[in-house]
Enzyme design. Structure first.
Site, mmCIF file in Angstrom:
data_model
loop_
_atom_site.group_PDB
_atom_site.id
_atom_site.type_symbol
_atom_site.label_atom_id
_atom_site.label_comp_id
_atom_site.label_asym_id
_atom_site.label_seq_id
_atom_site.Cartn_x
_atom_site.Cartn_y
_atom_site.Cartn_z
ATOM 1 N N ILE A 112 0.833 -1.202 0.000
ATOM 2 C CA ILE A 112 0.000 0.000 0.000
ATOM 3 C C ILE A 112 0.865 1.249 0.000
ATOM 4 C CG2 ILE A 112 -1.785 1.307 1.158
ATOM 5 C CD1 ILE A 112 -2.828 -1.281 2.329
ATOM 6 N N GLU A 114 4.667 3.282 1.826
ATOM 7 C CA GLU A 114 5.821 3.250 2.704
ATOM 8 C C GLU A 114 5.987 4.623 3.305
ATOM 9 O OE1 GLU A 114 9.504 2.192 0.868
ATOM 10 O OE2 GLU A 114 10.647 2.920 2.583
ATOM 11 N N GLY A 115 6.191 4.661 4.594
ATOM 12 C CA GLY A 115 6.409 5.944 5.233
ATOM 13 C C GLY A 115 7.690 5.893 6.032
ATOM 14 N N SER A 116 7.921 6.942 6.805
ATOM 15 C CA SER A 116 9.131 6.961 7.619
ATOM 16 C C SER A 116 9.035 5.916 8.729
ATOM 17 C CB SER A 116 9.302 8.345 8.229
ATOM 18 O OG SER A 116 8.134 8.688 8.936
ATOM 19 N N TYR A 117 7.812 5.525 9.047
ATOM 20 C CA TYR A 117 7.569 4.634 10.181
ATOM 21 C C TYR A 117 7.590 3.163 9.788
ATOM 22 C CZ TYR A 117 3.355 5.503 7.631
ATOM 23 O OH TYR A 117 2.471 5.646 6.608
ATOM 24 N N GLY A 118 7.344 2.846 8.516
ATOM 25 C CA GLY A 118 7.306 1.435 8.156
ATOM 26 C C GLY A 118 6.648 1.206 6.823
ATOM 27 N N VAL A 120 3.504 -0.547 4.756
ATOM 28 C CA VAL A 120 2.153 -1.037 4.963
ATOM 29 C C VAL A 120 1.739 -1.847 3.741
ATOM 30 C CG1 VAL A 120 -0.213 -0.416 5.510
ATOM 31 C CG2 VAL A 120 1.646 1.059 6.233
ATOM 32 N N LYS A 135 1.472 -3.748 8.949
ATOM 33 C CA LYS A 135 2.457 -2.669 8.962
ATOM 34 C C LYS A 135 3.740 -3.196 9.563
ATOM 35 C CE LYS A 135 3.105 1.810 11.150
ATOM 36 N NZ LYS A 135 2.398 2.969 11.671
ATOM 37 N N ASP A 230 0.687 13.888 15.151
ATOM 38 C CA ASP A 230 0.864 13.849 13.701
ATOM 39 C C ASP A 230 -0.481 13.721 13.013
ATOM 40 O OD1 ASP A 230 2.224 14.033 11.370
ATOM 41 O OD2 ASP A 230 2.933 11.970 11.340
#
Lengths: 437, 297
Positions: A112, A114-118, A120, A135, A230
């Site tokens: 789905i 990708e962010g700084s956190y992981g 998905v 995630k 956030d």
């Protein structure tokens, strides 16, 4: 042992409504009993029966104590109402713990985002067939072990059980010690992508429903001493049933009163409130409020000069230095479609001075939500194609109406019934084409 | 009926009946009394480390509860595989990380190498002879090489705890609840509050695993009842504990358990007068071998 206790409480709770009803009934009786003495005696009899029943329920054979107590209350000549009420102990939720399951219980379907956190992805529970969002937490280069942001996120999602907060089902692990996945409910959209792709913006009534849901989630978090830190559209997930859920607690943390010293570097820049930009180390739930939606002056925000980064800020000379009274509204001309109440709400949400921003409870009571158009029921929401589910909007080219006065096109019907040309984008059968001759 | 919402901040995850009846250690052949001794010593070690790290008692208590949870149940940790000292250090590190007072791996490991030193440790279950007048610094110094390897162990144990507990690491501590209850009953006195805190902190070490079998409100009420008895403070007439959702049976059980803490601690101290309690998996196995040999004789 705990399970036996639990089950007993459960039994107690099971006849909760009955007991409640009985008690009400009893009380009413007692009120009447004051009028006539004879009835009072009757009530006493029934009360005794009740008492005995209770003894059997809770004490299992300790009948002496309540009997004594009853005599005492009679001796004191107290009214019957003062008789000790039936005590029902609350059953506290007692979750259990067990080792994490393995990620192999899920089958990955598609990525789905990708962010700084992981990372998905959409996945399917192999046993139940349910679709979930997986995630994977980013763990690399963390010299201090398990990243504290991930820990906080898991802990807070476990605690924050609310219908407008994404539901964390469980945490699963992979083969390596670093592989940790959060299993969450899958929602079709995130609000950012949806807003980008929508052809028409949400209607005012829809906006109200969405805003109410977001505020309700925020109120729940703040009442549990959690700051999200956030809030933004890409962290708001939405399903096709008009429900919105707050997600991504990677920045979230607990706060206290007085607020502890926290880092300033939170909230995505666009949604960051001015006190954070200006380096305040103590902040509260106001920062989330700011994010749910000209330069500061001494009148609008008296103490801002004392913040660390404010000294380096040069303000343009204010054209109107006259004292400002009452709440400052945003410029009306920028928001032509917003009602007065809506503009007022937006103005206070975006207030520069954190002290003049309302808390969530106040927001929820704002007249904006009570004026027409009323918030649209969730069930009436339109649905949209889900990007996370790899759905695309069906685009069908339709010819435009002929323009007035234009020349009629020259039509050549000669090859209408012959084979279609190469590269024609007409309808093609699935899988194969039949070639003749 | 579903549990009432909004009580999460007053309740803890509890061990199930199955988890209480079998432990991973017992499956590995560790006798129950040895397991209880090691758990007791590990909890004391955790408490001591927390004090040296200047952590608030709230954080220390949470660390002890996580340490206790880790060993429970057939799917929990086994003393034959994991060293109690490592799990203790990781519990402290993990809890402090989530609190308002995080601490560094180096501080944690420094403290543990001091507390586990055979010569310098002030703890009776590590160093039964007691520390000398001025123990040599070399006996508790953490060298850089040891630090690096110990740090990796610490972080691996942290991940192990999280996996074993399924990230169920939130612990509600009854101390503040007890104070609130006391205020509700208009019975606050410094002496009584102190006694209650003493009982609550002692109960952390209980062999009856009070913190993983009872909800914090029950622990608070039992400590208040016992403390008020001992301090001679008169509380409300009638069955006031029911107001705080504790029934008579549970209160009775907890009061007895809390009162027996002192006896248990004394018995443990007596039992391990001459040798340290094994806090390392290998030592536990060695102890088992010794026991088997002596049983065979």
């Amino acid at each position: 042992m705990s399970t036996t206790l639990k089950s007993r409480w459960a039994d107690d709770n099971d006849d909760d409504p009955e007991v409640e009803a009985q008690r009400k009934h009893e009380k009413e009786k007692k009120k009447l009993a004051k009028a006539t003495k004879q009835r009072k005696l009757e009530v006493k009899d029934s009360a005794q029966e009740q008492q005995q029943q209770e003894d059997e329920n809770t004490f299992n054979g300790e009948a002496e104590r309540p009997a004594k107590r009853r005599r005492l209350s009679e001796d004191a000549g107290m009214p019957v109402e003062a008789e000790p009420k039936r005590a029902i102990c609350l059953r506290f939720p007692a979750p259990e713990w067990g080792p994490c399951r393995h990620v192999d219980n899920f089958e990955k379907l598609n990525h789905i985002e990708e962010g700084s956190y992981g990372w998905v992805s959409r996945a399917k529970d192999i046993v139940t067939g349910e679709i979930v969002a997986l995630k994977k937490l980013k763990m690399e280069n963390s010299p201090d072990g398990f990243p504290v942001t991930g820990l906080r996120e898991i802990q807070m999602l476990m605690e924050a059980r609310h219908h407008n907060i994404v539901h964390l089902r469980e945490v699963v692990v992979g083969d390596k010690m670093d592989d940790v996945y959060l299993v969450m409910d899958f929602l079709e959209h995130d609000l950012k992508t949806l807003l980008d792709e929508m052809r028409e913006p949400f209607l005012p009534s829809e906006i109200k429903t969405l805003l109410l849901q977001i505020l309700s989630a925020t109120e729940f978090l703040h009442s549990h001493w959690i700051l999200h830190r956030d809030m933004k559209t890409s962290n708001l997930l939405m399903n096709n049933r008009g429900e919105i859920k707050l997600a991504d607690f990677g920045m979230a943390r607990y706060y206290g009163d007085p607020p502890p010293k926290l880092t300033q570097l939170v909230v995505t820049l666009w949604y960051r409130s001015p006190e954070l930009l200006l380096g305040s180390e103590k902040y509260g739930p106001e920062i989330d409020i700011f994010a749910v939606t000209g330069p500061p002056t001494q009148q609008t925000w008296p103490s801002f000069r004392s913040l660390p980064n404010a000294r380096s800020l040069r303000l343009p000379p204010s054209s109107k230095s006259a004292s400002v009274t009452g709440p400052v509204l945003l410029p009306r001309s920028k928001f032509p479609y917003l009602t007065n109440a809506g503009l007022a709400l937006m103005s206070v949400l975006l207030a520069l001075n954190p002290a003049s921003r309302p808390n969530v409870a106040e927001c929820l009571k704002h007249p904006y939500f009570h004026e027409d158009p009323r918030p649209k029921p969730k069930e009436m929401f339109p649905t949209f194609p889900s990007k996370a589910r790899l759905e695309r909007r069906r685009r069908r080219e339709t010819p435009e109406a002929p323009k007035h006065g234009a020349e009629a096109p020259q039509l050549d019907f000669a090859d209408v019934f012959s084979a279609p040309l190469e590269g024609d984008t007409g309808e093609v059968g699935a899988g194969f084409t039949l070639r003749l001759g | 009926m579903a549990p009432i919402q909004g009580l999460d901040s007053l309740s803890n995850a509890l061990a199930t009946l199955a988890q209480l009846s079998t432990s991973s250690s017992s499956l590995d052949g560790v006798p129950t009394d040895l397991e209880a001794s090691v758990r007791f010593a590990g909890s004391l070690l955790t408490q001591a480390a927390g004090v040296l790290l200047r952590l608030p008692q709230e954080v220390i208590a949470q660390a002890v509860v996580i340490f206790t949870r880790f060993w429970i149940g057939p799917e929990g940790g086994s003393l034959a595989i994991y060293s109690a000292k490592d799990i203790s250090a990781a519990s402290v590190y993990l809890t402090a990380k989530l609190s308002f007072q995080p601490t560094s791996p180096r501080s944690v490991l420094n403290v543990y190498s001091f507390l586990l030193s055979k010569e310098a440790s002030p703890l009776w279950f590590v160093n039964p002879n007691g520390p000398g007048v001025q123990p040599a610094p070399e006996t508790y110094y953490l060298s850089e090489g040891t630090y690096q390897s110990e740090r990796l162990v610490l972080l691996r144990m942290e991940a192990t705890i999280l996996r074993t507990l399924g990230f169920q690491i939130r612990v509600i501590i009854p101390h503040t609840i007890a104070l609130t209850y006391l205020q509700t009953m208009n019975a606050t006195s410094p002496a009584l509050a102190k006694r209650i805190f003493e009982h609550l902190s002692a109960a952390l070490l209980s062999p009856q695993l009070l913190y993983v079998t009872h909800q914090p409100n029950a622990l608070a009420v039992a400590a208040i009842y016992l403390g008020a008895r001992e301090e001679g403070v008169k509380l409300a007439d009638g069955e006031w504990w029911k107001v705080f959702d504790v029934d008579r049976e549970e209160l009775g059980f907890l009061v007895v358990a809390m009162r027996s803490m002192n006896g248990f601690a004394m018995a443990e101290k007596d039992k391990w007068k001459t040798q340290p309690i094994p806090l390392i998996a290998d030592d536990v196995m060695e102890e088992l071998e010794k026991k088997r040999a002596s049983d065979g004789d």
